[in-house]
Design a protein around this motif. Structure first.
Motif, mmCIF file in Angstrom:
data_model
loop_
_atom_site.group_PDB
_atom_site.id
_atom_site.type_symbol
_atom_site.label_atom_id
_atom_site.label_comp_id
_atom_site.label_asym_id
_atom_site.label_seq_id
_atom_site.Cartn_x
_atom_site.Cartn_y
_atom_site.Cartn_z
ATOM 1 N N GLU A 136 9.097 -0.121 0.473
ATOM 2 C CA GLU A 136 8.597 -1.476 0.704
ATOM 3 C C GLU A 136 8.565 -1.806 2.193
ATOM 4 O O GLU A 136 7.666 -2.499 2.659
ATOM 5 N N ASN A 137 9.528 -1.299 2.934
ATOM 6 C CA ASN A 137 9.576 -1.545 4.366
ATOM 7 C C ASN A 137 8.348 -0.965 5.066
ATOM 8 O O ASN A 137 7.738 -1.607 5.927
ATOM 9 N N GLN A 138 7.975 0.256 4.706
ATOM 10 C CA GLN A 138 6.799 0.872 5.298
ATOM 11 C C GLN A 138 5.524 0.144 4.879
ATOM 12 O O GLN A 138 4.608 -0.026 5.689
ATOM 13 N N ALA A 139 5.452 -0.307 3.638
ATOM 14 C CA ALA A 139 4.295 -1.071 3.180
ATOM 15 C C ALA A 139 4.195 -2.381 3.953
ATOM 16 O O ALA A 139 3.100 -2.797 4.354
ATOM 17 N N PHE A 140 5.325 -3.026 4.188
ATOM 18 C CA PHE A 140 5.342 -4.259 4.970
ATOM 19 C C PHE A 140 4.863 -4.004 6.399
ATOM 20 O O PHE A 140 4.099 -4.789 6.966
ATOM 21 N N GLN A 141 5.306 -2.901 7.004
ATOM 22 C CA GLN A 141 4.867 -2.556 8.355
ATOM 23 C C GLN A 141 3.359 -2.336 8.401
ATOM 24 O O GLN A 141 2.697 -2.748 9.360
ATOM 25 N N ALA A 142 2.807 -1.707 7.385
ATOM 26 C CA ALA A 142 1.363 -1.487 7.328
ATOM 27 C C ALA A 142 0.613 -2.812 7.233
ATOM 28 O O ALA A 142 -0.421 -3.002 7.884
#
Length: 140
Positions: A69-75
């Motif tokens: 989820e953290n990487q999706a948020f960064q994207a």
């Protein structure tokens, strides 16, 4: 750490890279009356996932692609939030100094060109920050 899982189909294998098509659907796309409604939409997205076990997959295998989820948020921040902030701040700045809405709107759109071009130039660095995991979908 929460993860986001999407189902996809392997379309191509190149060395240690898998080209996977993911069908992205709106919530109502599986509805029985979607043919009579304009609210449903689905779109196919293509991603490339690097994996060390590419030899374990075959073309047309159904797989699960996972990202944190953290990487999706960064994207989302890179693709939508930063450009929105750039656009709004440019429009406000131009309106403050020039008092012209048309110029402000045009400048707000033009400011996105160098941002997305810079993002394009840094795509290898950006790609390295995102790690997709891929696994075969259990067939039951």
């Amino acid at each position: 750490m929460n993860e986001i899982n999407k189902t996809g189909i392997v379309k191509q294998i190149n060395g240690n890279e898998l080209k996977i098509n993911i069908l992205s659907c709106s919530a109502c796309s599986s509805c029985a009356v979607k043919g009579f409604c304009s609210g449903s939409e689905s779109k196919e997205k293509e991603i490339i996932v690097k994996t060390y076990n590419a030899k374990d997959f075959k073309i047309n295998d159904e797989v699960i692609v996972t990202i944190t989820e953290n990487q999706a948020f960064q994207a989302i921040v890179l693709a939508y939030v930063i450009p929105l902030i750039l656009m709004i701040s440019t429009i406000i700045g131009v309106l403050h100094y020039k008092q012209d809405e048309i110029t402000g709107g045009i400048c707000g759109i033009i400011i996105l060109i160098p941002y997305y071009f810079g993002l394009f130039l840094a795509k290898d660095k950006v790609k390295s920050k995102f790690e997709f995991k891929v696994s075969k979908k259990d067939v039951r």
